[in-house]
Design an enzyme around this catalytic site. Structure first.
Site, PDB file in Angstrom:
ATOM      1  N   ASP A  11       0.842  -1.193   0.000  1.00 14.17           N
ATOM      2  CA  ASP A  11       0.000   0.000   0.000  1.00 14.17           C
ATOM      3  C   ASP A  11       0.871   1.234   0.000  1.00 14.17           C
ATOM      4  O   ASP A  11       0.916   2.002   0.958  1.00 14.17           O
ATOM      5  CB  ASP A  11      -0.974  -0.047   1.184  1.00 14.17           C
ATOM      6  CG  ASP A  11      -2.017  -1.149   0.969  1.00 14.17           C
ATOM      7  OD1 ASP A  11      -2.556  -1.219  -0.154  1.00 14.17           O
ATOM      8  OD2 ASP A  11      -2.253  -1.944   1.879  1.00 14.17           O
ATOM      9  N   LYS A  24       0.865  -7.572  -3.982  1.00  9.25           N
ATOM     10  CA  LYS A  24      -0.393  -6.985  -4.472  1.00  9.25           C
ATOM     11  C   LYS A  24      -0.137  -5.521  -4.787  1.00  9.25           C
ATOM     12  O   LYS A  24       0.261  -4.748  -3.920  1.00  9.25           O
ATOM     13  CB  LYS A  24      -1.501  -7.091  -3.434  1.00  9.25           C
ATOM     14  CG  LYS A  24      -2.818  -6.443  -3.909  1.00  9.25           C
ATOM     15  CD  LYS A  24      -3.973  -6.768  -3.006  1.00  9.25           C
ATOM     16  CE  LYS A  24      -4.154  -5.811  -1.865  1.00  9.25           C
ATOM     17  NZ  LYS A  24      -4.772  -4.519  -2.227  1.00  9.25           N
ATOM     18  N   ASP A  55      -4.584  -5.364  -8.374  1.00  9.59           N
ATOM     19  CA  ASP A  55      -5.929  -5.161  -7.824  1.00  9.59           C
ATOM     20  C   ASP A  55      -6.492  -3.817  -8.284  1.00  9.59           C
ATOM     21  O   ASP A  55      -6.378  -2.818  -7.584  1.00  9.59           O
ATOM     22  CB  ASP A  55      -5.824  -5.221  -6.291  1.00  9.59           C
ATOM     23  CG  ASP A  55      -7.176  -5.142  -5.621  1.00  9.59           C
ATOM     24  OD1 ASP A  55      -8.189  -5.383  -6.289  1.00  9.59           O
ATOM     25  OD2 ASP A  55      -7.213  -4.837  -4.406  1.00  9.59           O
ATOM     26  N   LYS A 107      -9.787  -3.593  -9.616  1.00  9.25           N
ATOM     27  CA  LYS A 107     -11.254  -3.648  -9.454  1.00  9.25           C
ATOM     28  C   LYS A 107     -11.989  -3.006 -10.638  1.00  9.25           C
ATOM     29  O   LYS A 107     -12.687  -1.999 -10.495  1.00  9.25           O
ATOM     30  CB  LYS A 107     -11.673  -2.983  -8.149  1.00  9.25           C
ATOM     31  CG  LYS A 107     -11.092  -3.670  -6.916  1.00  9.25           C
ATOM     32  CD  LYS A 107     -11.699  -3.126  -5.633  1.00  9.25           C
ATOM     33  CE  LYS A 107     -11.162  -3.814  -4.407  1.00  9.25           C
ATOM     34  NZ  LYS A 107      -9.750  -3.516  -4.097  1.00  9.25           N
ATOM     35  N   ASP A 142     -16.999  -1.530 -15.583  1.00  7.72           N
ATOM     36  CA  ASP A 142     -17.400  -0.651 -16.681  1.00  7.72           C
ATOM     37  C   ASP A 142     -18.266  -1.487 -17.623  1.00  7.72           C
ATOM     38  O   ASP A 142     -18.583  -2.640 -17.306  1.00  7.72           O
ATOM     39  CB  ASP A 142     -16.146  -0.090 -17.388  1.00  7.72           C
ATOM     40  CG  ASP A 142     -16.399   1.278 -18.026  1.00  7.72           C
ATOM     41  OD1 ASP A 142     -17.441   1.446 -18.679  1.00  7.72           O
ATOM     42  OD2 ASP A 142     -15.525   2.164 -17.882  1.00  7.72           O
ATOM     43  N   ILE A 143     -18.613  -0.950 -18.780  1.00  4.77           N
ATOM     44  CA  ILE A 143     -19.404  -1.762 -19.720  1.00  4.77           C
ATOM     45  C   ILE A 143     -18.524  -2.916 -20.226  1.00  4.77           C
ATOM     46  O   ILE A 143     -17.291  -2.813 -20.243  1.00  4.77           O
ATOM     47  CB  ILE A 143     -19.950  -0.925 -20.904  1.00  4.77           C
ATOM     48  CG1 ILE A 143     -18.818  -0.253 -21.677  1.00  4.77           C
ATOM     49  CG2 ILE A 143     -20.963   0.104 -20.413  1.00  4.77           C
ATOM     50  CD1 ILE A 143     -19.276   0.367 -22.995  1.00  4.77           C
ATOM     51  N   THR A 193     -15.538  -2.290 -22.700  1.00  6.68           N
ATOM     52  CA  THR A 193     -14.404  -1.560 -22.119  1.00  6.68           C
ATOM     53  C   THR A 193     -13.603  -2.469 -21.190  1.00  6.68           C
ATOM     54  O   THR A 193     -12.358  -2.459 -21.195  1.00  6.68           O
ATOM     55  CB  THR A 193     -14.930  -0.317 -21.360  1.00  6.68           C
ATOM     56  OG1 THR A 193     -15.674   0.468 -22.293  1.00  6.68           O
ATOM     57  CG2 THR A 193     -13.809   0.512 -20.769  1.00  6.68           C
ATOM     58  N   THR A 246     -15.975  -4.369   1.877  1.00  8.23           N
ATOM     59  CA  THR A 246     -16.176  -4.465   3.335  1.00  8.23           C
ATOM     60  C   THR A 246     -16.460  -3.092   3.947  1.00  8.23           C
ATOM     61  O   THR A 246     -16.883  -2.997   5.087  1.00  8.23           O
ATOM     62  CB  THR A 246     -14.953  -5.101   4.030  1.00  8.23           C
ATOM     63  OG1 THR A 246     -13.782  -4.545   3.451  1.00  8.23           O
ATOM     64  CG2 THR A 246     -14.949  -6.596   3.856  1.00  8.23           C
ATOM     65  N   ARG A 280       0.544  -4.605   6.420  1.00  8.43           N
ATOM     66  CA  ARG A 280       1.370  -3.999   7.467  1.00  8.43           C
ATOM     67  C   ARG A 280       2.131  -4.970   8.367  1.00  8.43           C
ATOM     68  O   ARG A 280       3.272  -4.662   8.748  1.00  8.43           O
ATOM     69  CB  ARG A 280       0.514  -3.003   8.277  1.00  8.43           C
ATOM     70  CG  ARG A 280       0.214  -1.758   7.460  1.00  8.43           C
ATOM     71  CD  ARG A 280      -0.985  -0.996   7.963  1.00  8.43           C
ATOM     72  NE  ARG A 280      -2.228  -1.715   7.693  1.00  8.43           N
ATOM     73  CZ  ARG A 280      -3.436  -1.232   7.966  1.00  8.43           C
ATOM     74  NH1 ARG A 280      -3.554  -0.035   8.509  1.00  8.43           N
ATOM     75  NH2 ARG A 280      -4.507  -1.938   7.667  1.00  8.43           N
TER      76      ARG A 280
HETATM   77  O1  C5P Z   1      -2.119  -3.904   6.035  1.00 13.04           O
HETATM   78  P1  C5P Z   1      -3.237  -4.885   5.869  1.00 13.04           P
HETATM   79  O2  C5P Z   1      -2.830  -6.329   6.083  1.00 13.04           O
HETATM   80  O3  C5P Z   1      -4.466  -4.511   6.677  1.00 13.04           O
HETATM   81  O4  C5P Z   1      -3.626  -4.758   4.323  1.00 13.04           O
HETATM   82  C1  C5P Z   1      -4.682  -5.500   3.764  1.00 13.04           C
HETATM   83  C2  C5P Z   1      -4.798  -5.227   2.303  1.00 13.04           C
HETATM   84  O5  C5P Z   1      -5.969  -5.869   1.812  1.00 13.04           O
HETATM   85  C3  C5P Z   1      -4.925  -3.761   1.935  1.00 13.04           C
HETATM   86  O6  C5P Z   1      -4.323  -3.596   0.640  1.00 13.04           O
HETATM   87  C4  C5P Z   1      -6.420  -3.562   1.849  1.00 13.04           C
HETATM   88  O7  C5P Z   1      -6.765  -2.519   0.996  1.00 13.04           O
HETATM   89  C5  C5P Z   1      -6.858  -4.906   1.274  1.00 13.04           C
HETATM   90  N1  C5P Z   1      -8.251  -5.247   1.538  1.00 13.04           N
HETATM   91  C6  C5P Z   1      -8.778  -5.375   2.805  1.00 13.04           C
HETATM   92  N2  C5P Z   1     -10.093  -5.720   2.988  1.00 13.04           N
HETATM   93  C7  C5P Z   1     -10.868  -5.915   1.917  1.00 13.04           C
HETATM   94  C8  C5P Z   1     -10.377  -5.783   0.634  1.00 13.04           C
HETATM   95  C9  C5P Z   1      -9.030  -5.445   0.477  1.00 13.04           C
HETATM   96  O8  C5P Z   1      -8.058  -5.224   3.785  1.00 13.04           O
HETATM   97  N3  C5P Z   1     -12.120  -6.270   2.109  1.00 13.04           N
END
Ligand code: C5P
Length: 234
Positions: A9, A32, A59, A61, A64-65, A68, A122, A214
């Site tokens: 991230d 990722k 990732d 996500k 779109d149509i 595309t 989420t 993290r």
């Molecule tokens: O640092 P951490 O382990 O919390 O990072 C989790 C990763 O998974 C981040 O890139 C976050 O955006 C992604 N993610 C998430 N929950 C989701 C979808 C994606 O934590 N429902």
């Protein structure tokens, strides 16, 4: 071995170049890349990382149509990525188009990237589901319905919480990938995640791959933290 995917991230190449060598040899590292890094640095960086041997979950996500999304997915398939994502809410035709685009764009002799669907984010609350998306189904049923539709439309798996995996296996089947973020090894801070599981729990409940940010990227020794999580999950 089931993949442990490191969520990068970050939004710039300097940070990336500092972090990557701390994770291990490229062939042993699955990362990722999200929209922050992709939009800052572009697709060529993703291709370079894939060419160096990194496995990549891109990732973005897509939503779109169908036409595309077909063309977008076709372009992404040429980068050498392993997983990519679409929003299931784009509908069955869009998911089929994404899959067809990935197949069309994959160079001969290479594996087609796996297509993962995001069901309800989420961050969407029950309240928002009802009053903004105007969806009459409760969240759990909506997630199941979207996952089933995604599977019927050619998706290879879904992104979900490790706490949902067991039920999804029962309802949707074992021949589908369940990729789960929200992972915290015992003793780690939850940060902003609320519903978390350990790598061992994710394994027990049936996650096909876990996404961990993290606890690895902010560790004093990221490679040791990464190896420990891989061991716990496998
Ligand atoms: O640092 P951490 O382990 O919390 O990072 C989790 C990763 O998974 C981040 O890139 C976050 O955006 C992604 N993610 C998430 N929950 C989701 C979808 C994606 O934590 N429902």
């Amino acid at each position: 071995m089931r993949p442990v995917i490191v969520a990068l991230d970050i939004d710039n190449q300097a940070q990336l170049q500092r972090l990557l060598p701390k994770l291990g040899q490229p062939k042993d590292v699955f990362i990722k890349v999200g929209m922050e890094l992709f939009y800052h640095t572009g697709s060529q960086l993703v291709k370079q990382l894939a060419d160096q041997g990194y496995k990549i979950f891109l990732d973005l996500k897509l939503h779109d149509i169908p036409n595309t999304v077909y063309n977008g997915a076709k372009a992404l398939a040429g980068l050498g990525i392993t997983f990519t994502t679409v929003h299931a809410l784009g509908g069955s035709q869009m998911i089929k188009a994404a899959k067809d685009g990935l197949i069309a764009g994959t160079p001969i002799g290479k594996s087609v990237p796996k297509l993962l669907a995001v069901t309800e984010l989420t961050s969407i609350s029950d309240e928002v589901l009802l009053h903004e998306q105007n969806c009459a189904l409760p969240m759990k049923k909506q997630v199941l319905a979207l996952a089933q539709m995604a599977k019927n439309s050619g998706a290879d798996g879904v992104i979900c919480s490790p706490l949902e995996v067991k039920e999804l296996h029962e309802q949707i089947g074992d021949d589908f990938l369940y990729v789960t973020p929200g992972i915290r090894p015992a003793g780690n801070a939850k940060d902003d995640q609320s519903r978390v599981a350990t790598p061992a729990q994710a394994k027990k409940w049936g996650s096909s791959a876990i996404v961990v940010g993290r606890p690895i990227t902010l560790a004093t020794d990221p490679q040791t933290a990464y190896e420990a999580i891989k061991k716990e999950f496998n």
